[in-house]
Design a protein around this motif. Structure first.
Motif, PDB file in Angstrom:
ATOM      1  N   MET A  26      -5.713 -58.989  28.418  1.00  0.00           N
ATOM      2  CA  MET A  26      -6.905 -58.769  27.597  1.00  0.00           C
ATOM      3  C   MET A  26      -7.239 -57.289  27.635  1.00  0.00           C
ATOM      4  N   ALA A  27      -7.448 -56.706  26.452  1.00  0.00           N
ATOM      5  CA  ALA A  27      -7.758 -55.282  26.374  1.00  0.00           C
ATOM      6  C   ALA A  27      -9.146 -55.060  25.804  1.00  0.00           C
ATOM      7  N   PHE A  28      -9.739 -53.945  26.246  1.00  0.00           N
ATOM      8  CA  PHE A  28     -11.084 -53.587  25.823  1.00  0.00           C
ATOM      9  C   PHE A  28     -11.109 -52.158  25.311  1.00  0.00           C
ATOM     10  N   ASP A  29     -11.748 -51.982  24.151  1.00  0.00           N
ATOM     11  CA  ASP A  29     -12.106 -50.655  23.658  1.00  0.00           C
ATOM     12  C   ASP A  29     -13.611 -50.565  23.871  1.00  0.00           C
ATOM     13  N   TYR A  30     -13.999 -49.970  25.013  1.00  0.00           N
ATOM     14  CA  TYR A  30     -15.401 -49.987  25.425  1.00  0.00           C
ATOM     15  C   TYR A  30     -16.201 -48.900  24.719  1.00  0.00           C
ATOM     16  N   GLY A  31     -17.340 -49.306  24.194  1.00  0.00           N
ATOM     17  CA  GLY A  31     -18.301 -48.380  23.627  1.00  0.00           C
ATOM     18  C   GLY A  31     -19.693 -48.829  24.039  1.00  0.00           C
ATOM     19  N   THR A  32     -20.654 -47.926  24.010  1.00  0.00           N
ATOM     20  CA  THR A  32     -22.005 -48.294  24.445  1.00  0.00           C
ATOM     21  C   THR A  32     -22.699 -49.207  23.435  1.00  0.00           C
ATOM     22  N   LYS A  33     -22.202 -49.265  22.194  1.00  0.00           N
ATOM     23  CA  LYS A  33     -22.787 -50.144  21.178  1.00  0.00           C
ATOM     24  C   LYS A  33     -21.957 -51.394  20.927  1.00  0.00           C
ATOM     25  N   ARG A  34     -20.631 -51.256  21.071  1.00  0.00           N
ATOM     26  CA  ARG A  34     -19.729 -52.380  20.810  1.00  0.00           C
ATOM     27  C   ARG A  34     -18.522 -52.286  21.744  1.00  0.00           C
ATOM     28  N   ILE A  66       2.781 -60.800  21.664  1.00  0.00           N
ATOM     29  CA  ILE A  66       2.043 -60.224  20.542  1.00  0.00           C
ATOM     30  C   ILE A  66       0.604 -59.927  20.952  1.00  0.00           C
ATOM     31  N   ALA A  67       0.111 -58.747  20.573  1.00  0.00           N
ATOM     32  CA  ALA A  67      -1.291 -58.375  20.788  1.00  0.00           C
ATOM     33  C   ALA A  67      -2.080 -58.740  19.531  1.00  0.00           C
ATOM     34  N   ASN A  68      -3.214 -59.410  19.719  1.00  0.00           N
ATOM     35  CA  ASN A  68      -4.048 -59.840  18.601  1.00  0.00           C
ATOM     36  C   ASN A  68      -5.489 -59.387  18.793  1.00  0.00           C
ATOM     37  N   ALA A  69      -6.113 -58.924  17.710  1.00  0.00           N
ATOM     38  CA  ALA A  69      -7.545 -58.617  17.754  1.00  0.00           C
ATOM     39  C   ALA A  69      -8.281 -59.926  18.010  1.00  0.00           C
ATOM     40  N   LEU A  70      -9.276 -59.892  18.899  1.00  0.00           N
ATOM     41  CA  LEU A  70     -10.024 -61.111  19.213  1.00  0.00           C
ATOM     42  C   LEU A  70     -11.430 -61.056  18.626  1.00  0.00           C
ATOM     43  N   THR A  71     -12.227 -60.075  19.051  1.00  0.00           N
ATOM     44  CA  THR A  71     -13.604 -60.011  18.593  1.00  0.00           C
ATOM     45  C   THR A  71     -14.216 -58.663  18.967  1.00  0.00           C
ATOM     46  N   THR A  72     -15.415 -58.448  18.502  1.00  0.00           N
ATOM     47  CA  THR A  72     -16.228 -57.306  18.915  1.00  0.00           C
ATOM     48  C   THR A  72     -17.557 -57.870  19.376  1.00  0.00           C
ATOM     49  N   ILE A  73     -18.014 -57.416  20.544  1.00  0.00           N
ATOM     50  CA  ILE A  73     -19.291 -57.906  21.062  1.00  0.00           C
ATOM     51  C   ILE A  73     -20.124 -56.749  21.586  1.00  0.00           C
ATOM     52  N   HIS A  74     -21.399 -57.019  21.803  1.00  0.00           N
ATOM     53  CA  HIS A  74     -22.295 -56.018  22.378  1.00  0.00           C
ATOM     54  C   HIS A  74     -22.049 -55.954  23.883  1.00  0.00           C
ATOM     55  N   PRO A  75     -22.082 -54.758  24.470  1.00  0.00           N
ATOM     56  CA  PRO A  75     -21.837 -54.633  25.915  1.00  0.00           C
ATOM     57  C   PRO A  75     -22.732 -55.525  26.786  1.00  0.00           C
ATOM     58  N   LYS A 115     -17.650 -51.128  11.401  1.00  0.00           N
ATOM     59  CA  LYS A 115     -17.325 -50.446  12.649  1.00  0.00           C
ATOM     60  C   LYS A 115     -16.680 -51.394  13.666  1.00  0.00           C
ATOM     61  N   GLY A 116     -17.090 -52.630  13.681  1.00  0.00           N
ATOM     62  CA  GLY A 116     -16.514 -53.601  14.609  1.00  0.00           C
ATOM     63  C   GLY A 116     -15.029 -53.816  14.383  1.00  0.00           C
ATOM     64  N   VAL A 174     -12.870 -51.549  13.400  1.00  0.00           N
ATOM     65  CA  VAL A 174     -12.184 -50.420  14.040  1.00  0.00           C
ATOM     66  C   VAL A 174     -12.068 -50.674  15.539  1.00  0.00           C
ATOM     67  N   ASP A 175     -13.116 -51.204  16.163  1.00  0.00           N
ATOM     68  CA  ASP A 175     -13.102 -51.454  17.602  1.00  0.00           C
ATOM     69  C   ASP A 175     -12.075 -52.514  17.996  1.00  0.00           C
ATOM     70  N   THR A 176     -11.967 -53.602  17.224  1.00  0.00           N
ATOM     71  CA  THR A 176     -10.991 -54.634  17.580  1.00  0.00           C
ATOM     72  C   THR A 176      -9.569 -54.150  17.328  1.00  0.00           C
ATOM     73  N   VAL A 177      -9.373 -53.399  16.244  1.00  0.00           N
ATOM     74  CA  VAL A 177      -8.029 -52.858  15.984  1.00  0.00           C
ATOM     75  C   VAL A 177      -7.683 -51.825  17.058  1.00  0.00           C
ATOM     76  N   SER A 178      -8.641 -51.008  17.484  1.00  0.00           N
ATOM     77  CA  SER A 178      -8.411 -50.053  18.570  1.00  0.00           C
ATOM     78  C   SER A 178      -8.010 -50.782  19.854  1.00  0.00           C
ATOM     79  N   ALA A 179      -8.701 -51.865  20.169  1.00  0.00           N
ATOM     80  CA  ALA A 179      -8.363 -52.651  21.361  1.00  0.00           C
ATOM     81  C   ALA A 179      -6.946 -53.206  21.251  1.00  0.00           C
ATOM     82  N   THR A 180      -6.563 -53.612  20.048  1.00  0.00           N
ATOM     83  CA  THR A 180      -5.213 -54.138  19.831  1.00  0.00           C
ATOM     84  C   THR A 180      -4.174 -53.039  20.043  1.00  0.00           C
ATOM     85  N   ILE A 181      -4.459 -51.834  19.567  1.00  0.00           N
ATOM     86  CA  ILE A 181      -3.544 -50.701  19.755  1.00  0.00           C
ATOM     87  C   ILE A 181      -3.439 -50.351  21.242  1.00  0.00           C
ATOM     88  N   ILE A 182      -4.558 -50.363  21.957  1.00  0.00           N
ATOM     89  CA  ILE A 182      -4.560 -50.108  23.409  1.00  0.00           C
ATOM     90  C   ILE A 182      -3.669 -51.140  24.109  1.00  0.00           C
TER      91      ILE A 182
END
Length: 138
Positions: A4-12, A24-33, A116-117, A119-127
């Motif tokens: 499980m990968a995280f693209d951590y941000g203070t908003k998402r 395979i890496a898959n985007a899962l979701t974006t949530i609030h911290p 914006k969310g 971008v965050d899930t795709v970023s997590a997938t790239i990570i």
């Protein structure tokens, strides 16, 4: 077991996971911290996660960026809450730019591309994908 990968941000927080065979890496979701622990508690009831992979924001010269302290706090929280799941840091330089480029080329409507969310899930997938690739070459 999944990664499980995280693209951590203070908003998402963008979250990505692998399939159970870690192919395979898959985007899962974006949530609030503020809801991450609740989300993980629910997720880990039904899914086994072998490793948490966290994107670490770095400057061009490789030093930690200003937002790195928030990520360090998040990593500390993960380790404290889930001491049996290892946490790995991955350099996340350029992942948001790469995610934006992937989204722009995806053919999605403009309104959907600007979420914006997404971008965050795709970023997590790239990570996650970069971690998986680095592991296979060692």
């Amino acid at each position: 077991m999944r990664l499980m990968a995280f693209d951590y941000g203070t908003k998402r927080i963008g979250i990505a996971v692998t399939d159970p065979l870690q192919i395979i890496a898959n985007a899962l979701t974006t949530i609030h911290p503020n809801t991450i622990l609740e989300f993980l508690k629910e997720y880990l009831v039904s899914e086994q996660v072998e490793t948490f992979v966290v994107g670490m924001p770095r400057q061009l010269d490789g030093t930690d960026s200003q937002s790195a302290s928030h990520v360090v706090g998040f990593i500390r929280l993960l380790k404290k809450t889930y001491p049996d799941i290892p946490v790995v840091q991955v350099d996340e330089r350029f992942t948001s730019k790469m995610a934006s480029a992937v989204i722009a080329q995806s053919g999605l409507r403009k309104g959907k591309r600007q979420e914006k969310g997404l971008v965050d899930t795709v970023s997590a997938t790239i990570i996650l994908q970069s971690y998986m690739e680095s592991r296979n070459f060692i």
